[in-house]
Scaffold this active site. Structure first.
Site, PDB file in Angstrom:
ATOM      1  N   ASN A 111      10.552 -32.017 -21.503  1.00 19.97           N
ATOM      2  CA  ASN A 111      10.616 -30.785 -22.302  1.00 19.97           C
ATOM      3  C   ASN A 111      10.204 -31.020 -23.756  1.00 19.97           C
ATOM      4  O   ASN A 111       9.413 -30.264 -24.309  1.00 19.97           O
ATOM      5  CB  ASN A 111      12.009 -30.172 -22.205  1.00 19.97           C
ATOM      6  N   THR A 156     -20.699   3.744 -43.024  1.00 23.36           N
ATOM      7  CA  THR A 156     -19.339   4.030 -42.574  1.00 23.36           C
ATOM      8  C   THR A 156     -19.523   5.038 -41.453  1.00 23.36           C
ATOM      9  O   THR A 156     -20.476   5.831 -41.478  1.00 23.36           O
ATOM     10  CB  THR A 156     -18.460   4.649 -43.683  1.00 23.36           C
ATOM     11  N   SER A 278     -35.703  -9.951 -18.710  1.00 22.04           N
ATOM     12  CA  SER A 278     -35.221  -9.212 -17.548  1.00 22.04           C
ATOM     13  C   SER A 278     -36.034  -9.623 -16.334  1.00 22.04           C
ATOM     14  O   SER A 278     -37.230  -9.917 -16.447  1.00 22.04           O
ATOM     15  CB  SER A 278     -35.381  -7.715 -17.797  1.00 22.04           C
ATOM     16  N   LYS A 284     -38.666  -6.850 -21.806  1.00 22.46           N
ATOM     17  CA  LYS A 284     -37.317  -6.967 -22.361  1.00 22.46           C
ATOM     18  C   LYS A 284     -37.037  -8.284 -23.070  1.00 22.46           C
ATOM     19  O   LYS A 284     -37.510  -9.341 -22.685  1.00 22.46           O
ATOM     20  CB  LYS A 284     -36.287  -6.795 -21.232  1.00 22.46           C
ATOM     21  N   GLU A 291     -24.046 -10.452 -26.667  1.00 18.96           N
ATOM     22  CA  GLU A 291     -23.223  -9.629 -25.773  1.00 18.96           C
ATOM     23  C   GLU A 291     -22.074 -10.440 -25.188  1.00 18.96           C
ATOM     24  O   GLU A 291     -20.957  -9.936 -25.031  1.00 18.96           O
ATOM     25  CB  GLU A 291     -24.079  -9.053 -24.642  1.00 18.96           C
ATOM     26  N   TYR A 318      14.413 -24.728 -22.060  1.00 14.02           N
ATOM     27  CA  TYR A 318      13.197 -24.809 -21.259  1.00 14.02           C
ATOM     28  C   TYR A 318      13.333 -24.036 -19.950  1.00 14.02           C
ATOM     29  O   TYR A 318      14.350 -24.098 -19.280  1.00 14.02           O
ATOM     30  CB  TYR A 318      12.856 -26.277 -20.939  1.00 14.02           C
ATOM     31  N   LYS A 326      -0.323 -22.652 -20.640  1.00 12.90           N
ATOM     32  CA  LYS A 326      -1.561 -23.418 -20.783  1.00 12.90           C
ATOM     33  C   LYS A 326      -2.836 -22.663 -20.442  1.00 12.90           C
ATOM     34  O   LYS A 326      -3.816 -22.781 -21.194  1.00 12.90           O
ATOM     35  CB  LYS A 326      -1.452 -24.717 -19.987  1.00 12.90           C
TER      36      LYS A 326
HETATM   37  N1  ARG Z   1       4.524 -29.377 -16.502  1.00 11.70           N
HETATM   38  C1  ARG Z   1       5.622 -28.914 -17.282  1.00 11.70           C
HETATM   39  C2  ARG Z   1       5.098 -27.898 -18.304  1.00 11.70           C
HETATM   40  O1  ARG Z   1       3.941 -27.883 -18.547  1.00 11.70           O
HETATM   41  C3  ARG Z   1       6.224 -30.049 -18.031  1.00 11.70           C
HETATM   42  C4  ARG Z   1       7.686 -29.891 -18.324  1.00 11.70           C
HETATM   43  C5  ARG Z   1       8.483 -29.952 -17.100  1.00 11.70           C
HETATM   44  N2  ARG Z   1       9.861 -29.933 -17.393  1.00 11.70           N
HETATM   45  C6  ARG Z   1      10.792 -29.709 -16.467  1.00 11.70           C
HETATM   46  N3  ARG Z   1      12.013 -29.706 -16.851  1.00 11.70           N
HETATM   47  N4  ARG Z   1      10.470 -29.490 -15.219  1.00 11.70           N
HETATM   48  O2  ARG Z   1       5.849 -27.120 -18.855  1.00 11.70           O
END
Ligand code: ARG
Length: 460
Positions: A111, A156, A278, A284, A291, A318, A326
């Site tokens: 964590n 504007t 194109s 074109k 874009e 946690y 991520k």
């Molecule tokens: N893969 C987990 C994450 O990205 C890592 C932490 C996992 N911790 C746990 N107590 N299971 O958050």
């Protein structure tokens, strides 16, 4: 029996479907480098406080370097049963060092480890983005010299408003990207507080030295509250917001240049290398890169609600939900970085089309405001001057002529305060030249801005 690092209390192995569902190695492998940096700092601290011998520490640090090289060269393969990058690296360490490797995770949890990794990663990302943003600012500033003599309409409501020096546009974008840099730098201050040592959520009974790890990892401070550390992803939310606003700026610029490069506008020619053709229409030249810069902003902006919704229902500390930070974070960062890698070259290579711009520069009464201000200088109250010029514009529209085509008698019939000097502010070029206030789009003020930027960006 389970061979998991946490398998001690389990009697049955994890279901393969669960392993596949819960893994994050497919997302977090890119944290390998920062994970190793964090682990090495942690090991050195453990040695410092006597939880590792100097020899054990050295073995761990060296072996982690080796694992890092193996990961880089693709020699370490990912196994879903090892869940994430943290477990992969620890497992490799234990495989190579045996019991010594089994000591690394002392006084640490994944964590605080993952929070530390992410902060190191985001800090590096901010530093890279700062360089990329500066690169884009330089591209805009460097083309100002070439565009100082070109007067373009400013809009504007996308209606012609007042004329400005073209470089004023480029420096407007520099300001936006400067605020993006400042926002990222401010975000970095909160990123730069070390989570390591908070362990799972409560800290540890072991005599660790959190100051030392923080110092070694270049953090400016140590996080005060372990519960907060274990749950905190504010820095991810802030970071993706900074990215989203930056992507919004890029998108607005892209839209503007898409418009300017249409046949309808004809202001700008995009370089061949940055346009595509194109498959069916031979004539074109499509602004696909712009874009896509505009289009990709969508997913960067989407990262903001994605992270906030992820966080909004989480009790301390946690929760596995946090692993889902991520995809949003990495995708937003990759997307913005890719746009910033591409944009400067495009900015440098595009060319304004002075003839096309000049041919229609006096359309749309860009000088109307300059005329109104001339009347104000002659003592006419602003509201009356506005009304008078409005009437003159209408008169011109009916006759199909420009303000500068009116005779002095016609001007004087509308407003006796007018003298022959009126023609000095009429026409878009003269109207632009008359702009002198601080920060305005006239030649002088724009040159002042330009020298500020040249100095600031080391281009002077
Ligand atoms: N893969 C987990 C994450 O990205 C890592 C932490 C996992 N911790 C746990 N107590 N299971 O958050």
């Amino acid at each position: 029996m389970s061979k998991k690092a946490w398998g001690g209390r389990f009697q049955e192995p994890t279901a393969p479907k669960v392993e596949a569902f819960t893994e994050s190695i497919s997302l977090d492998a890119r944290l390998a480098e920062v994970d190793i940096r964090g682990s090495q700092a942690h090991a050195r601290m453990l040695a410092q406080v006597g939880l590792l011998t100097a020899d054990e520490c050295q073995q761990i640090v060296e072996c982690l370097d080796e694992i890092g090289r193996d990961i880089q060269s693709g020699r370490l393969s990912w196994r879903v049963e090892l869940e994430d990058i943290h477990m992969h690296i620890e497992a490799a360490l234990i495989e190579r060092l045996g019991d010594v490797g089994r000591k690394l995770h002392t006084a640490r949890s994944r964590n605080d480890q993952v929070a530390t990794d992410l902060k190191l990663y985001v800090r590096d990302a901010i530093d890279r983005l700062d360089g990329l943003l500066t690169g884009l600012q330089k591209a805009f500033v460097e083309r100002c010299g070439m565009d100082l003599d070109i007067i373009v309409p400013a809009y504007t409501h996308l209606q012609r408003a007042q004329p400005v020096v073209a470089a004023h546009y480029w420096l407007a974008y520099c300001e936006k990207f400067e605020r993006d840099r400042q926002r990222l730098a401010d975000c970095r201050r909160r990123v730069n507080v070390c989570p390591l040592g908070a362990a799972a959520l409560a800290g540890t009974t072991l005599p660790i030295d959190r100051e030392q790890t923080a110092r070694e990892l270049g953090f400016a401070d140590v996080a005060r509250n372990s519960l907060d550390v274990s749950s905190d992803r504010d820095f991810v939310a802030e970071f993706v917001f900074c990215l989203a606003l930056l992507a919004t700026h890029l998108s607005g610029w892209a839209e503007e240049w898409i418009l300017w490069s249409t046949t309808e506008f004809g202001f700008l020619k995009l370089p061949d290398a940055y346009t595509t053709g194109s498959s069916i229409m031979p004539q074109k030249r499509n602004p696909d890169v712009l874009e896509l810069i505009r289009g990709k902003a969508a997913r960067v902006i989407a990262a903001v609600p994605q992270v906030l919704v992820l966080l909004k229902g989480l009790p301390l500390a946690y929760n596995r939900d946090l692993q889902e930070d991520k995809p949003a974070l990495f995708d937003a960062y990759d997307t913005v970085a890719a746009c910033l890698e591409l944009a400067p070259e495009l900015v440098r290579a595009a060319r304004l089309q002075p003839e096309a711009i000049a041919a229609r520069r006096d359309d749309g009464f860009l000088d109307a405001t300059a005329l109104m201000e001339y009347l104000i200088r002659r003592g006419v109250p602003m509201r009356s001057a506005h009304e008078t010029v409005g009437r003159l514009v209408k008169q011109c529209e009916q006759r199909g002529c420009r303000l500068q085509d009116l005779s002095l008698e016609e001007f004087r019939a509308a407003c006796p305060a007018v003298d022959e000097k009126v023609y000095e502010v009429l026409g878009a070029e003269r109207a632009a030249a008359a702009l002198g206030s601080y920060g305005s789009g006239g030649r002088g003020p724009v040159e002042e801005q330009l020298s500020y930027w040249r100095q600031k960006l080391g281009l002077a």
